[in-house]
Design an enzyme around this catalytic site. Structure first.
Site, PDB file in Angstrom:
ATOM      1  N   HIS A  78      -2.724   0.865   6.997  1.00 44.22           N
ATOM      2  CA  HIS A  78      -2.822   1.024   5.586  1.00 44.22           C
ATOM      3  C   HIS A  78      -2.797   2.383   5.223  1.00 44.22           C
ATOM      4  O   HIS A  78      -2.981   3.443   5.512  1.00 44.22           O
ATOM      5  CB  HIS A  78      -4.183   0.398   5.173  1.00 44.22           C
ATOM      6  CG  HIS A  78      -4.479   0.080   3.693  1.00 44.22           C
ATOM      7  ND1 HIS A  78      -3.654  -0.918   3.054  1.00 44.22           N
ATOM      8  CD2 HIS A  78      -5.542   0.333   2.862  1.00 44.22           C
ATOM      9  CE1 HIS A  78      -3.902  -0.910   1.790  1.00 44.22           C
ATOM     10  NE2 HIS A  78      -5.109  -0.113   1.652  1.00 44.22           N
ATOM     11  N   HIS A 121      -6.200   1.975  -4.159  1.00 42.77           N
ATOM     12  CA  HIS A 121      -4.813   1.584  -3.359  1.00 42.77           C
ATOM     13  C   HIS A 121      -4.388  -0.097  -3.610  1.00 42.77           C
ATOM     14  O   HIS A 121      -5.180  -0.523  -4.436  1.00 42.77           O
ATOM     15  CB  HIS A 121      -5.372   1.518  -1.976  1.00 42.77           C
ATOM     16  CG  HIS A 121      -6.651   0.689  -1.647  1.00 42.77           C
ATOM     17  ND1 HIS A 121      -6.829  -0.101  -0.395  1.00 42.77           N
ATOM     18  CD2 HIS A 121      -7.610   0.441  -2.585  1.00 42.77           C
ATOM     19  CE1 HIS A 121      -7.899  -0.788  -0.485  1.00 42.77           C
ATOM     20  NE2 HIS A 121      -8.799  -0.408  -1.475  1.00 42.77           N
ATOM     21  N   CYS A 159       0.815  -1.164  -0.070  1.00 47.87           N
ATOM     22  CA  CYS A 159      -0.174   0.032   0.210  1.00 47.87           C
ATOM     23  C   CYS A 159       0.887   1.324  -0.192  1.00 47.87           C
ATOM     24  O   CYS A 159       0.723   2.079  -0.946  1.00 47.87           O
ATOM     25  CB  CYS A 159      -0.773   0.115   1.170  1.00 47.87           C
ATOM     26  SG  CYS A 159      -0.491   0.028   2.751  1.00 47.87           S
TER      27      CYS A 159
END
Length: 409
Positions: A372, A384, A327
């Protein structure tokens, strides 16, 4: 300027630190309330020991105040560490601002005195003195690197439930790779991995006596071993007048540099592609798929470039937009194409650029969660590198609690 800045500041606190977390529902209204603290500077209460009190969460989030009506999108700067609670009772001396936006911290107990800083809504401070004046009661407070006076009517003292509702409990990784497990045992399946230095939100400490705490991460909820993390509590602190002036100047300078870097990078990338192919402005990857060069210096340009890689694989620790990335590697690599250097860390990305509120969110903004991070694509969508199963994809931006929203350009 509708900006916001958050940065963790370390605050020492022994034993009885209470903990909790803020849940953000998937609807936009709840998301707004969950992210309103993004305009604040955050601090951290670090545990020197674990006690029976650690099962409840200290909640102190960010500070506003003074009946001066200022846009709720005002930003705060990061401040140096200060103690905000005693070791014996972490709530005995804590005051939490409860105002529409912020209150001025005055040099003396008078509305006519010079202001030395701003205390924002839901922020925390310690009270060292009470002063009875002709216009009412004033409190001498310390918050971050700011010490001064505020009217007592703008803060609430010793309210544990209020404190719980505005803080974030953290587990910070201190090993190369932290395994998040389905259950509180090493025999349980690994559902996620957290790199050294990153943090995740703690949501339950009832298993702490057994050496585990429950956290929320990109894969959902799971357990991490206390052998590999340190626990702390995040909250926001005041910003001094001088720090605010310096921050605003620095942010404006950094925005200009980012725009200039993006313009230069896109010109270079397009020139390279033009040389490689006289018939197309796109380039080919090893898989044969073609990708257009970055173009422009806006958030929308960032989204357009990053969207080309949807469907490419997720790889833990990776940063290749074509062969695999995680990520933070995705966010880092997309912005790198625009000449902007960012860290390969979801936690560190909460401090880049400048903060904006949920209502101000625009395409290209970096959206940060517990464990994240992704790029806001507009229309409520997050672009993402999600999981091994989905790879680079789109999700609802409110799929979990938003911790920070950062803007580069």
């Amino acid at each position: 300027m509708n900006l916001k800045l958050t940065k963790a500041v370390s605050y020492s606190l022994a034993a009885c630190v209470l903990a909790s977390s803020i849940a953000l529902t998937s609807d936009a209204a709840s998301a707004v309330s969950g992210v309103s603290a993004l305009s604040s500077v955050t601090g951290t209460l670090e545990d020197s020991d674990y006690s029976a009190y650690a099962g409840a969460q200290l909640t102190v989030d960010y500070m506003l105040a003074d009946a001066t009506a200022i846009s709720a999108e005002s930003q705060l700067a990061a401040n140096e560490a200060e103690k905000v609670a005693s070791a014996d009772d972490p709530y005995a001396n804590i005051a939490i601002a409860q105002v529409d936006n912020y209150v001025y911290i005055r040099e003396s107990a008078s509305p006519d005195s010079e202001y030395v800083g701003k205390l924002y809504n839901n922020s925390a401070a310690t009270v060292s003195e009470t002063v009875e004046a002709a216009d009412g009661t004033w409190l001498k407070i310390t918050s971050g690197d700011v010490t001064g006076y505020v009217k007592s009517e703008y803060v609430v003292q010793n309210d544990e439930e209020l404190a719980k509702s505005v803080s974030r409990r953290l587990a910070t990784c201190h090993t190369t790779t932290l395994y998040v497990r389905e259950e509180a045992t090493t025999d349980s399946d690994v559902i996620d991995m957290i790199p050294d230095g990153d943090d995740v939100t703690v949501i339950d400490e009832s298993t702490a006596a057994d050496g585990w705490v429950k956290v929320t991460c990109n894969a959902g909820e799971g357990y991490v071993s206390l052998d590999y993390v340190s626990l702390s509590t995040d909250f926001t602190v005041a910003e001094s007048k001088n720090a605010e002036i310096a921050r605003l100047a620095r942010e404006e300078e950094e925005k200009q540099k980012a725009r200039e870097a993006a313009e230069k990078a896109t010109i270079t990338a397009q020139a390279v592609q033009a040389n490689e192919s006289s018939s197309s402005s796109s380039s080919s990857s090893s898989s044969g798929k073609t990708y257009a060069a970055p173009s422009g210096s806006t958030g929308g340009s960032v989204v357009s470039y990053g969207a080309q890689f949807v469907g490419n694989p997720y790889v833990y620790g990776g940063s290749s937009l074509t062969n695999g990335t995680d990520c933070s590697g995705f966010v880092m690599s997309v912005y790198s194409a625009f000449g902007v250097s960012l860290p390969h860390s979801s936690s560190a990305l909460r401090s880049v650029g400048y903060g904006v509120s949920y209502d101000e969110m625009q395409p290209g903004d970096i959206v940060c969660y517990s464990g994240h991070v992704g790029i806001y694509a507009g229309n409520g969508q997050l672009l993402h590198a999600s999981t091994y199963r989905t790879g680079i994809t789109y999700s609802n931006v409110n799929y979990k609690n938003i911790l920070a929203i950062r803007r580069i350009f």
